[in-house]
Design a protein around this motif. Sequence first.
Motif, mmCIF file in Angstrom:
data_model
loop_
_atom_site.group_PDB
_atom_site.id
_atom_site.type_symbol
_atom_site.label_atom_id
_atom_site.label_comp_id
_atom_site.label_asym_id
_atom_site.label_seq_id
_atom_site.Cartn_x
_atom_site.Cartn_y
_atom_site.Cartn_z
ATOM 1 N N TYR A 174 4.225 3.538 4.321
ATOM 2 C CA TYR A 174 3.633 3.425 2.989
ATOM 3 C C TYR A 174 4.473 4.271 2.037
ATOM 4 O O TYR A 174 5.133 5.224 2.444
ATOM 5 C CB TYR A 174 2.187 3.920 2.992
ATOM 6 C CG TYR A 174 2.038 5.356 3.456
ATOM 7 C CD1 TYR A 174 2.088 6.419 2.546
ATOM 8 C CD2 TYR A 174 1.886 5.652 4.803
ATOM 9 C CE1 TYR A 174 1.982 7.725 2.975
ATOM 10 C CE2 TYR A 174 1.775 6.962 5.246
ATOM 11 C CZ TYR A 174 1.812 7.994 4.322
ATOM 12 O OH TYR A 174 1.721 9.302 4.737
ATOM 13 N N ASN A 220 4.066 6.501 -1.337
ATOM 14 C CA ASN A 220 3.363 7.151 -2.442
ATOM 15 C C ASN A 220 4.428 7.547 -3.458
ATOM 16 O O ASN A 220 5.079 8.585 -3.336
ATOM 17 C CB ASN A 220 2.596 8.375 -1.958
ATOM 18 C CG ASN A 220 1.415 8.004 -1.085
ATOM 19 O OD1 ASN A 220 0.944 6.866 -1.117
ATOM 20 N ND2 ASN A 220 0.932 8.954 -0.298
ATOM 21 N N LYS A 275 -0.426 5.902 -5.225
ATOM 22 C CA LYS A 275 -0.711 5.749 -3.810
ATOM 23 C C LYS A 275 -0.398 4.332 -3.336
ATOM 24 O O LYS A 275 -0.798 3.346 -3.980
ATOM 25 C CB LYS A 275 -2.186 6.077 -3.524
ATOM 26 C CG LYS A 275 -2.640 7.439 -4.028
ATOM 27 C CD LYS A 275 -1.886 8.589 -3.370
ATOM 28 C CE LYS A 275 -2.420 9.938 -3.851
ATOM 29 N NZ LYS A 275 -1.679 11.076 -3.309
ATOM 30 N N ASP A 276 0.315 4.238 -2.207
ATOM 31 C CA ASP A 276 0.637 2.968 -1.559
ATOM 32 C C ASP A 276 1.202 1.962 -2.568
ATOM 33 O O ASP A 276 0.765 0.804 -2.653
ATOM 34 C CB ASP A 276 -0.594 2.391 -0.876
ATOM 35 C CG ASP A 276 -0.226 1.483 0.293
ATOM 36 O OD1 ASP A 276 0.985 1.328 0.573
ATOM 37 O OD2 ASP A 276 -1.134 0.925 0.919
ATOM 38 N N ARG A 326 2.350 -1.913 -1.992
ATOM 39 C CA ARG A 326 1.424 -3.036 -1.859
ATOM 40 C C ARG A 326 1.002 -3.600 -3.222
ATOM 41 O O ARG A 326 0.238 -4.573 -3.265
ATOM 42 C CB ARG A 326 0.178 -2.594 -1.092
ATOM 43 C CG ARG A 326 0.462 -2.217 0.356
ATOM 44 C CD ARG A 326 -0.819 -1.848 1.071
ATOM 45 N NE ARG A 326 -0.575 -1.499 2.466
ATOM 46 C CZ ARG A 326 -0.573 -2.370 3.456
ATOM 47 N NH1 ARG A 326 -0.813 -3.655 3.216
ATOM 48 N NH2 ARG A 326 -0.343 -1.977 4.701
#
Length: 530
Positions: A390, A392, A409-410, A413
Motif C-alpha cells: 500500500y 500512504n 492513506k492507501d 487504490r
Amino acid sequence: MSRIKEFNLPDLGEGLTEGEILAWLVKVGDVIELNQPIVEVETAKAAVEIPAKWAGRVQTIFHGEGTTVEVGSPIIAIDTDPDAPPLEPTEVSTTGQPDAALPAPSAGSLAAVEVAPADQPVEPGLIGGPAPGGRTAVLVGYGPRTTAAKRRPRRGTAPPHSAAAPTRATDVPRPAATPTVTATPTAPPPVTATPTVTAAPTADASTTTAATVPASTNGHGRASVLAKPPVRKLARDLGVDLATLTGSGPAGSITREDVQRAVAGSTASAAVAGSTASAVVADAGTVTGTGAVAAVGAERERRIPVKGVRKLTAENMSRSAFTAPHVTEFLTVDVTRAMKALDRLRTRREWRDVRVSPLLLVAKAVLLAVKRHPMVNSTWAGDEIVVKDYVNLGIAAATERGLIVPNVKDAGRLSLRELADALTDLVQTAKAGRTSPADMSGGTLTITNVGVFGVDTGTPILPPGESAILAFGAVREMPWVHKGKVRPRQVTTLGLSFDHRIVDGELGSKFLRDIGEFLSDPEAALLAWT
C-alpha cells in the motif's frame, strides 16, 4: 465522589510527552458542555483542539497560554455540579498551580495557643521559642517571617543603604556604633565622631547619598557594578564606563536605558561645545558618523524557542540525514503534453469544480511507478526490509508552525478524481493548521513540491522510515529540442532522493525514468500502464 474533576493533558499521538497551550477557548466561570472544545494544544506533530471530558462549570485553569505542559499533568478543573452552592473560582498562580487559601483557625484553637513572653527566656516548644533542629516554633501557616524577600547582595558589594523595618513588635532598633546612611532624600546624614565623605554643597540629595557610600571593589582595585551581560557588552561597544553610572534598575542595577542616556548626554554636550563627535541612535543601540562603528550585539538579535512541530522536524531530519545513506538523482522533463492534458481536464463538466494542478499528475506518476518498482515503497528494519503493498502518499506542506508531511492513506487504490479531492482536502487542512497526528503518521513515500516557490529542484532529506522522496520543481517555458527543432516548451526538473541500503542506482534510475515518461505523455502512459 468529588464534584471537582481535574482534566489531565492526554497523549495526543504516538507517545508524545508534552504539548504547548496555544489558546484557551473557555475561561474560569464558563459553563461548558460535554465534548465542547476547551483548549487548543500544539504538540510536536500538530495543533489540535481538546474537547471537554465532563460538562459543568470551569473552576480552575492551571496553566496559561504559551505554557508547555507534560502529558498527564492537570490543565483544567471542572465543577460537574454547577447547580450546587458555587465554589470560589481559582485563577492561574505564578507557579502554574491554583492558589489555595489556608483554613482560618477557630477562636478556641487560638485561645489555647501559649505564646512566649517577650522579656523572659523562652522555653522549648512555645510559640516563638526554639524547636528541635535549631528552628523557631511557630503556629503552622502564621510566620514568623513577615518581610518580603530581597535579593542577596553580590560578593564584595556594599549592603543596601536603607534600614530594614523591625520584623516584630518586640524588635527595638539599637543605636548604631558606626555612621549610617539613610535613603530618605530630605534627611541629612547623621553626624558622628567618625569622619565621612560628603558631597559638594550644590549636589542634590541622591548625589549626596551615593557619595557617602564608598564603592566596593572586586579584588583588583576596580569598582563592582550590577549589570546584566548584554548591558555590559553594550557599554563596552559604546565605550561607556559602567562605574561612572547610577543604576535605575532593581537593586541599583544598570539598565540598557542608563547606558544609552549616558551616550546621548555625552554626545549632546560635545555638540554644544562645537565638537565633531558622532551622532548617537539610542533606540537602535548603534553609533554612526565619522570615526564611529555600529554596535552589533545581543540587543539586535531575536531568539525563537525550538519547540512543537519545528523541534520534531529537526530531530527527524537529523536522525534521517545521519542514518540513511542518501543518494539523489535529477531528471529534466518536457511536460508540455502534461500541461495540455490538465487544460483539457479542466474543461470537462465533471472536473469544473475540482482543483487541478500539476501535482496531481506527479502524484499519479509516482503511484504508477511504484507498481512497477515496489521495492521503492519499503522500510529498512535492520535485519530485514519491509516491502509495503500500500502507498500512504505524503505531501510536504509548509505551515506557519513549520513543515509537516500529512499523507493520503492507501493512495494507490484511488481514482484520478478521488486522488484530486484527497490532495485538495489535505492541503487545505494543513494550511488551516487542523491536520491531526493520525494524518501525519504511517507515511511510505513522499512528494515535496518546491516548484510553488519558484525553485527548480533540490536534494530532499528522507522522512524517517521511508526509502524515497521526490522533489517536483517549477514548470518553466524554456528552449527545447522537439522533433529536431528548437522550440519553447514547458520544462521541469525532478529530484529523487533514496536510501541506498534499499534502492541501488539501477532501481532508483528506472523509478525516476518511469515518472519522467509519464509526465512527458500522461495520456499514452495511462493507456499503456493500466
